[in-house]
Design a protein around this motif. Structure first.
Motif, short mmCIF file in Angstrom:
data_model
loop_
_atom_site.label_atom_id
_atom_site.label_comp_id
_atom_site.label_asym_id
_atom_site.label_seq_id
_atom_site.Cartn_x
_atom_site.Cartn_y
_atom_site.Cartn_z
N ARG A 301 0.64 -1.21 0.01
CA ARG A 301 -0.16 -0.10 -0.44
C ARG A 301 0.67 1.15 0.13
NH1 ARG A 301 -4.80 -0.21 -1.74
NH2 ARG A 301 -5.08 1.53 -0.69
N LEU A 302 1.87 0.96 0.28
CA LEU A 302 2.87 2.34 0.47
C LEU A 302 3.45 2.74 -0.55
CD1 LEU A 302 4.56 1.72 4.51
CD2 LEU A 302 3.01 3.49 3.84
N SER A 303 3.93 1.68 -1.14
CA SER A 303 4.43 2.01 -2.15
C SER A 303 3.63 2.06 -3.96
CB SER A 303 4.97 0.36 -2.90
OG SER A 303 3.71 -0.51 -3.12
N ASP A 304 2.23 2.64 -3.31
CA ASP A 304 1.58 2.62 -3.83
C ASP A 304 1.43 4.11 -4.41
OD1 ASP A 304 0.77 0.16 -5.73
OD2 ASP A 304 -0.79 -0.12 -4.69
N ARG A 305 1.65 4.47 -3.26
CA ARG A 305 2.15 6.30 -2.84
C ARG A 305 3.06 6.60 -3.04
NH1 ARG A 305 -2.22 4.37 0.47
NH2 ARG A 305 -4.07 5.40 0.69
N SER A 306 4.43 6.02 -3.29
CA SER A 306 5.83 6.39 -2.75
C SER A 306 6.52 5.10 -2.88
CB SER A 306 6.18 7.54 -1.95
OG SER A 306 7.51 7.98 -2.04
N SER A 307 7.27 4.66 -4.10
CA SER A 307 7.59 3.21 -3.97
C SER A 307 9.25 3.88 -3.87
CB SER A 307 7.79 2.47 -5.08
OG SER A 307 7.66 3.22 -6.78
N ARG A 308 9.74 5.16 -3.47
CA ARG A 308 10.50 6.37 -3.76
C ARG A 308 10.85 6.08 -2.14
NH1 ARG A 308 12.57 11.07 -1.87
NH2 ARG A 308 10.25 11.65 -2.10
N LEU A 309 10.10 6.50 -1.66
CA LEU A 309 9.73 6.44 0.21
C LEU A 309 10.16 4.80 0.48
CD1 LEU A 309 7.96 9.44 0.78
CD2 LEU A 309 10.22 8.94 1.16
N VAL A 310 9.46 4.33 0.35
CA VAL A 310 9.08 2.53 1.17
C VAL A 310 10.65 1.58 0.83
CG1 VAL A 310 8.70 0.07 0.53
CG2 VAL A 310 6.66 1.88 0.22
N LEU A 311 11.95 2.19 -0.28
CA LEU A 311 12.88 1.95 -0.54
C LEU A 311 13.68 2.45 0.51
CD1 LEU A 311 13.17 1.67 -4.89
CD2 LEU A 311 13.44 -0.20 -3.22
N ALA A 312 13.96 3.81 0.57
CA ALA A 312 14.02 4.70 1.50
C ALA A 312 14.10 4.40 3.03
CB ALA A 312 13.91 6.47 1.41
N ILE A 313 12.81 3.79 3.27
CA ILE A 313 12.62 3.54 4.78
C ILE A 313 13.56 2.15 5.85
CG2 ILE A 313 10.62 2.74 6.41
CD1 ILE A 313 9.12 5.09 4.60
N SER A 314 13.31 1.29 4.06
CA SER A 314 13.68 -0.40 4.03
C SER A 314 14.84 -0.21 4.33
CB SER A 314 12.86 -0.93 2.84
OG SER A 314 11.52 -1.32 2.79
N GLY A 315 16.18 0.30 3.27
CA GLY A 315 17.36 0.34 3.70
C GLY A 315 17.44 0.78 5.20
N ALA A 316 17.15 1.99 5.56
CA ALA A 316 17.03 3.13 6.76
C ALA A 316 16.77 1.69 7.75
CB ALA A 316 16.18 4.02 7.12
N VAL A 317 15.89 0.80 7.65
CA VAL A 317 15.24 -0.16 9.05
C VAL A 317 16.22 -1.06 9.27
CG1 VAL A 317 13.36 -2.01 9.48
CG2 VAL A 317 12.99 0.57 8.84
N ALA A 318 16.57 -1.03 7.61
CA ALA A 318 18.04 -2.33 7.78
C ALA A 318 18.84 -2.00 8.31
CB ALA A 318 18.41 -3.27 6.29
N ALA A 319 19.01 -0.46 8.08
CA ALA A 319 20.73 -0.08 8.31
C ALA A 319 20.58 -0.50 9.92
CB ALA A 319 21.45 1.20 7.97
N GLY A 320 19.66 -0.06 10.98
CA GLY A 320 19.46 0.01 11.99
C GLY A 320 18.99 -1.10 12.76
N PHE A 321 18.25 -2.18 12.31
CA PHE A 321 18.51 -3.66 12.87
C PHE A 321 20.13 -4.60 12.60
CE2 PHE A 321 13.86 -3.20 12.75
CZ PHE A 321 13.46 -3.67 14.04
N LEU A 322 20.79 -4.19 11.62
CA LEU A 322 22.81 -4.49 11.04
C LEU A 322 22.66 -3.60 12.60
CD1 LEU A 322 22.57 -4.65 7.56
CD2 LEU A 322 22.33 -6.33 9.03
N ALA A 323 22.95 -2.50 12.36
CA ALA A 323 23.66 -1.64 13.77
C ALA A 323 23.87 -2.64 14.80
CB ALA A 323 23.64 -0.85 13.39
N ALA A 324 21.92 -2.59 14.73
CA ALA A 324 21.09 -3.23 16.82
C ALA A 324 22.69 -4.22 16.88
CB ALA A 324 20.12 -3.38 16.71
N ALA A 325 22.61 -5.66 15.22
CA ALA A 325 23.14 -6.46 16.28
C ALA A 325 24.80 -6.53 16.26
CB ALA A 325 22.49 -7.75 14.21
N VAL A 326 25.35 -5.75 15.47
CA VAL A 326 26.89 -5.34 16.27
C VAL A 326 26.64 -5.09 17.03
CG1 VAL A 326 28.53 -4.01 15.14
CG2 VAL A 326 26.98 -4.87 13.52
N ILE A 327 25.43 -4.18 17.78
CA ILE A 327 26.11 -3.79 19.04
C ILE A 327 25.42 -4.51 20.09
CG2 ILE A 327 24.85 -1.97 21.09
CD1 ILE A 327 24.11 0.31 18.12
#
Length: 423
Positions: A301-327
């Motif tokens: 549903r979000l990608s129908d509004r802005s697939s660009r933002l879905v990619l950006a948010i997904s990447g940010a979420v991934a970066a956050g959880f990967l950093a959490a794994a390291v910490i």
């Protein structure tokens, strides 16, 4: 109002809107086509989950006594085989008036290959089983590449722009529910695991064959692509030079690959911390399926509004959880740390998959969708082959360093996606 119209209305908010990116004739058949897309794609994605090379086939190879050298080929063969050939098949598919037949043929090919894998599991063992399974997986991957390069074009012709992400997100959630059920059965341990895995592979083959039949019934207008004057094969790579928006999208997609590459290193990190439960087949499938179940529809549903933002948010979420794994390296052996990070990572992975598909369909001109898809997928496929180098890095420095690198790369992908053109 037909049953298809009522179901279409229930799944979308704009069912009576005028056509934006499809013809009026296609708009009249959109309700039925939307449901056929959803059904066929759900079956195909369910089959993908049931025969996942990273988990299911790797476990099967070990159970059959296949050598580790062959088991190590599963993921590279699957990923490269599904992406790299697209550069050479796009022109032929683009010339077809109804490209649904390409997808149906590819789905049937995947079903047949899955049944060959089942035969090898039941009749062979050791090297013989491993060679047949890897060979069948290569055929499956090439058939999948035909589906991938044709699907976005059929979707673009038969489902209007405001609803494309919705149908793919719906299919992802339905398929995830099925895989989650399979994972639950595996974790309960009431039945013999080999029989369960063999049954799942048989079901995957049947699901692909069913998907092929359903997709063949889509009402698609007969409009051959105009390939006159267009490059074919490697010549299509010129699109990367000519279209800056496509170039940025491909680069962003490459930088977001950690969402796909990181899970094995996360499991490795948890194992080093003393908790190997999340390396179990059922638990890994459960984490992946649950993430898709709760996030697929929302990402769609979000990608129908802005697939660009879905990619950006997904990447940010991934970066956050990967950093959490390291910490949290020292706590990854606890009951909560590894499951939480793995779940978050798979949520971001689903977002990247849905966002990139929707963005590319909307970015590409109708007559060149197949070429755009082929160029993007082939380029990313080559990058995935290079991802094997991270395994060498992990053997030297440990998985924590690899996950830290992935976090930085994913953050860069999020930033680049945010800066892309809105489509």
């Amino acid at each position: 109002m037909t049953v298809a119209d009522r179901a279409f209305d229930a799944l979308t908010d704009e069912s009576r809107a005028e056509a934006q990116d499809i013809t009026e004739a296609a708009r009249g058949a959109e309700a039925g086509n939307f449901l056929r897309h959803g059904a066929a794609l759900s079956l195909s994605k369910l089959a993908d989950g049931l025969i996942d090379p990273k988990l299911v086939l790797a476990w099967l190879m070990g159970a059959l006594g296949a050598p580790a050298a062959l088991t190590g080929l599963l993921v590279p063969v699957r990923e490269a085989g599904a992406l790299v050939p697209q550069l050479f098949t796009a022109a032929r598919i683009r010339a077809m008036g109804r490209r649904k037949w390409a997808w149906a043929f590819g789905a049937a090919g995947q079903g047949a290959a899955a049944l060959v894998i089942l035969g090898a599991a039941l009749l062979l063992e050791g090297w013989a089983a491993g060679v047949v399974i890897v060979g069948a997986l290569a055929v499956l991957a090439v058939a999948r590449s035909v589906c991938s390069v044709s699907y976005k074009d059929v979707l673009g012709k038969t489902v209007d722009k405001p609803r494309r992400g919705t149908v793919t997100g719906f299919a992802a959630s339905v398929a995830s529910a099925g895989v989650l059920l399979f994972a639950g059965v595996l974790m309960l341990g009431g039945l013999e695991r080999f029989q369960l895995v063999a049954g799942a592979i048989a079901l995957a083959g049947a699901a692909w064959l069913g998907a092929a039949w359903i997709f063949a019934t889509i009402a698609e207008e007969d409009r051959p692509g105009n390939a006159e004057g267009e490059a074919t094969g490697l010549g299509q790579l010129a699109l990367l030079r000519e279209d800056a928006d496509l170039r940025r999208f491909v680069l962003a997609r490459v930088l977001l690959l950690p969402t796909a590459l990181a899970p094995p290193y996360l499991v490795m990190l948890a194992g080093q911390a003393g908790d190997d439960r999340w390396g179990a087949l059922g638990a890994m499938l459960a984490a992946s399926a649950l993430a898709g179940l709760v996030s697929g529809w929302i990402w769609g549903r979000l990608s129908d509004r802005s697939s660009r933002l879905v990619l950006a948010i997904s990447g940010a979420v991934a970066a956050g959880f990967l950093a959490a794994a390291v910490i949290l390296q020292g706590a990854m052996g606890t009951a909560w740390a590894a499951p939480l990070v793995l779940f978050g990572l798979m949520v971001s992975y689903r977002g990247v998959r849905i966002g990139r598909s929707t963005y590319l369909v909307n970015l590409a001109p109708e007559e060149r969708r197949a070429s755009y898809t082929a160029v993007a997928n082939t380029t990313v496929g080559v990058a995935l082959l290079g991802g094997g180098a991270f395994g060498v890095l992990a053997s030297v420095t440990g998985p924590g360093v690899v996950l830290a690198v992935f976090a930085v790369v994913a953050a860069g992908g999020a930033g680049l996606a945010f800066a892309m053109k809105e489509v």
